[in-house]
Design an enzyme around this catalytic site. Structure first.
Site, PDB file in Angstrom:
ATOM      1  N   ASN A  56      -4.949   8.633   1.567  1.00 25.14           N
ATOM      2  CA  ASN A  56      -5.349   7.955   2.815  1.00 25.14           C
ATOM      3  C   ASN A  56      -5.886   8.922   3.866  1.00 25.14           C
ATOM      4  O   ASN A  56      -7.042   8.849   4.221  1.00 25.14           O
ATOM      5  CB  ASN A  56      -4.143   7.242   3.438  1.00 25.14           C
ATOM      6  N   GLU A  57      -5.003   9.779   4.365  1.00 30.95           N
ATOM      7  CA  GLU A  57      -5.434  10.673   5.440  1.00 30.95           C
ATOM      8  C   GLU A  57      -4.473  11.831   5.656  1.00 30.95           C
ATOM      9  O   GLU A  57      -3.316  11.799   5.234  1.00 30.95           O
ATOM     10  CB  GLU A  57      -5.603   9.921   6.781  1.00 30.95           C
ATOM     11  N   ASP A  89       0.843  -1.202   0.000  1.00 31.12           N
ATOM     12  CA  ASP A  89       0.000   0.000   0.000  1.00 31.12           C
ATOM     13  C   ASP A  89       0.878   1.252   0.000  1.00 31.12           C
ATOM     14  O   ASP A  89       0.524   2.265  -0.603  1.00 31.12           O
ATOM     15  CB  ASP A  89      -0.913   0.004   1.227  1.00 31.12           C
ATOM     16  N   ALA A  92      -6.730  10.269  20.803  1.00 30.74           N
ATOM     17  CA  ALA A  92      -6.590  10.433  22.261  1.00 30.74           C
ATOM     18  C   ALA A  92      -7.051  11.804  22.740  1.00 30.74           C
ATOM     19  O   ALA A  92      -6.260  12.596  23.260  1.00 30.74           O
ATOM     20  CB  ALA A  92      -5.138  10.168  22.677  1.00 30.74           C
ATOM     21  N   ASP A 122      -4.004  14.258  21.395  1.00 32.89           N
ATOM     22  CA  ASP A 122      -2.812  13.994  20.571  1.00 32.89           C
ATOM     23  C   ASP A 122      -2.950  14.592  19.173  1.00 32.89           C
ATOM     24  O   ASP A 122      -1.969  15.005  18.573  1.00 32.89           O
ATOM     25  CB  ASP A 122      -2.585  12.484  20.452  1.00 32.89           C
TER      26      ASP A 122
HETATM   27  P1  NAD Z   1       4.154   1.811   6.993  1.00 30.61           P
HETATM   28  O1  NAD Z   1       5.272   1.132   6.281  1.00 30.61           O
HETATM   29  O2  NAD Z   1       4.258   2.054   8.459  1.00 30.61           O
HETATM   30  O3  NAD Z   1       2.833   0.936   6.675  1.00 30.61           O
HETATM   31  C1  NAD Z   1       1.616   1.211   7.230  1.00 30.61           C
HETATM   32  C2  NAD Z   1       0.649   0.026   7.104  1.00 30.61           C
HETATM   33  O4  NAD Z   1      -0.591   0.594   6.695  1.00 30.61           O
HETATM   34  C3  NAD Z   1       0.982  -1.051   6.079  1.00 30.61           C
HETATM   35  O5  NAD Z   1       0.707  -2.298   6.658  1.00 30.61           O
HETATM   36  C4  NAD Z   1       0.019  -0.788   4.924  1.00 30.61           C
HETATM   37  O6  NAD Z   1      -0.355  -1.963   4.220  1.00 30.61           O
HETATM   38  C5  NAD Z   1      -1.172  -0.234   5.674  1.00 30.61           C
HETATM   39  N1  NAD Z   1      -2.007   0.613   4.844  1.00 30.61           N
HETATM   40  C6  NAD Z   1      -1.660   1.718   4.132  1.00 30.61           C
HETATM   41  N2  NAD Z   1      -2.732   2.197   3.492  1.00 30.61           N
HETATM   42  C7  NAD Z   1      -3.763   1.371   3.798  1.00 30.61           C
HETATM   43  C8  NAD Z   1      -5.131   1.379   3.465  1.00 30.61           C
HETATM   44  N3  NAD Z   1      -5.639   2.321   2.695  1.00 30.61           N
HETATM   45  N4  NAD Z   1      -5.913   0.410   3.994  1.00 30.61           N
HETATM   46  C9  NAD Z   1      -5.411  -0.537   4.808  1.00 30.61           C
HETATM   47  N5  NAD Z   1      -4.121  -0.588   5.184  1.00 30.61           N
HETATM   48  C10 NAD Z   1      -3.313   0.368   4.679  1.00 30.61           C
HETATM   49  O7  NAD Z   1       3.860   3.222   6.328  1.00 30.61           O
HETATM   50  P2  NAD Z   1       3.663   3.643   4.836  1.00 30.61           P
HETATM   51  O8  NAD Z   1       3.823   2.465   3.926  1.00 30.61           O
HETATM   52  O9  NAD Z   1       4.465   4.855   4.585  1.00 30.61           O
HETATM   53  O10 NAD Z   1       2.115   4.038   4.860  1.00 30.61           O
HETATM   54  C11 NAD Z   1       1.665   5.238   5.399  1.00 30.61           C
HETATM   55  C12 NAD Z   1       0.354   4.948   6.039  1.00 30.61           C
HETATM   56  O11 NAD Z   1       0.583   4.310   7.281  1.00 30.61           O
HETATM   57  C13 NAD Z   1      -0.429   6.185   6.404  1.00 30.61           C
HETATM   58  O12 NAD Z   1      -1.172   6.671   5.325  1.00 30.61           O
HETATM   59  C14 NAD Z   1      -1.289   5.670   7.549  1.00 30.61           C
HETATM   60  O13 NAD Z   1      -2.578   5.282   7.110  1.00 30.61           O
HETATM   61  C15 NAD Z   1      -0.586   4.441   8.040  1.00 30.61           C
HETATM   62  N6  NAD Z   1      -0.294   4.622   9.466  1.00 30.61           N
HETATM   63  C16 NAD Z   1      -0.957   3.826  10.332  1.00 30.61           C
HETATM   64  C17 NAD Z   1      -0.800   4.000  11.692  1.00 30.61           C
HETATM   65  C18 NAD Z   1      -1.570   3.115  12.621  1.00 30.61           C
HETATM   66  O14 NAD Z   1      -2.365   2.310  12.123  1.00 30.61           O
HETATM   67  N7  NAD Z   1      -1.396   3.264  13.925  1.00 30.61           N
HETATM   68  C19 NAD Z   1       0.050   4.987  12.175  1.00 30.61           C
HETATM   69  C20 NAD Z   1       0.707   5.791  11.267  1.00 30.61           C
HETATM   70  C21 NAD Z   1       0.524   5.602   9.890  1.00 30.61           C
END
Ligand code: NAD
Length: 270
Positions: A125-126, A48, A189, A154
């Site tokens: 995504n966000e 992703d 949070a 947060d």
């Molecule tokens: P990363 O390598 O930390 O991977 C983040 C994870 O998010 C991976 O497992 C990926 O498959 C999953 N992911 C990304 N987009 C997705 C989607 N649309 N639906 C389901 N899973 C999804 O970081 P990265 O590859 O640079 O990705 C950045 C993304 O990481 C951000 O857009 C954010 O959504 C996600 N993220 C998640 C958290 C959390 O869940 N606590 C925290 C920070 C960022």
């Protein structure tokens, strides 16, 4: 068979690179032309994260590009093909007409104290806002010009429907069908007391709704847009809406429904 120009973006690992080379040979053998600058089709091979990085690379021409992704890792939310069955893509491309699905994006504009625009970005995504000093993030939240709540905690995560299964889901937000024209605010949070009171639940906004966040402390801002994070000394206003001028298009050959993908990724992979 697709016609036109293509580009292949691969994550830097052996499996993704091998698949990328085989796909490139196949597309060239079928009279498609490689063009990294102005492709009609972009193939993202990796995870992703590869899709997010590829989206950001092609944001300026996003309306004329269609994406297809092959995942070579564990989760592939934007993808229909995995490394183990990727050769099926060759048969599908030769035999089938793809369906095109469009998903909405978020648009962010951030302004500093003197009203100068300091960020203008699109997100797949966000968008998350928080403080990079380690102290709490405090902000007034307005929806369509009306003061809605005072947030302290947060931070806030504002996600697209496709992003609803990413960070938003970890925060307890709702999972949304990716073709719905709406977006979601989820608290990170929240610290609720008599001064700072928020709804607590995720809020789903329509495509017409305009979200304005006015930070109460103007310094030490961190804004994340998908995989990118930016630190700002001062931010006085963030303006977030569903993008009115751009969407992302994916081509799909097989009908893996969104809900099947959710089940496969989060509940059980039968
Ligand atoms: P990363 O390598 O930390 O991977 C983040 C994870 O998010 C991976 O497992 C990926 O498959 C999953 N992911 C990304 N987009 C997705 C989607 N649309 N639906 C389901 N899973 C999804 O970081 P990265 O590859 O640079 O990705 C950045 C993304 O990481 C951000 O857009 C954010 O959504 C996600 N993220 C998640 C958290 C959390 O869940 N606590 C925290 C920070 C960022």
């Amino acid at each position: 068979m697709l016609k036109g120009k293509f580009s292949i973006e691969v994550r830097d690992d052996e499996t993704s690179c091998k698949i990328g080379l085989k796909l490139r040979d196949f597309l060239l053998a079928n009279e498609m032309v490689e063009d990294k600058e102005t492709p009609d089709y972009v193939f993202a091979i990796g995870g992703d994260g590869t899709v997010l990085r590829t989206f950001s690379k092609y944001i300026d021409i996003i309306d004329s590009v269609k994406f297809l992704s092959i995942h070579t890792g564990h989760l592939g939310f934007y993808t229909d093909y995995s490394a183990k069955d990727f050769e099926k893509i060759f048969f599908d491309m030769l035999a089938l007409e793809p369906k095109v699905e469009q998903y909405p994006l978020l648009r962010l504009k951030a302004y500093c104290k003197d009203g100068k625009l300091i960020a203008d970005s699109y997100s797949l995504n966000e968008i998350t806002v928080n403080s990079h000093s380690g102290s709490t993030y405090a902000a007034k939240v307005f929806i369509n010009g009306e003061h809605f709540e005072n947030f302290r905690g947060d931070g806030l995560c504002i996600s697209t429907p496709t992003g609803s299964t990413a960070y938003n889901k970890s925060l307890g937000g709702a999972v949304i069908h990716p073709q719905m024209d709406l977006y979601q605010i989820t608290e990170i949070a929240a610290l609720n007391n008599l001064v700072y009171r928020t709804l607590g639940n995720s809020i789903i906004l329509s495509k017409e709704d305009e979200l304005i966040i006015k930070p109460l402390k103007l310094d030490n801002h961190r804004i994340s847009v998908d995989f990118r994070t930016f630190n700002y000394d001062t931010v006085s206003k963030l303006y977030i809406t569903l993008a009115k001028d751009k969407k992302i298009s994916f081509i799909r050959y097989n009908d893996v429904s969104f809900w099947k993908r959710v089940k496969r990724s989060f509940i059980e992979n039968e």
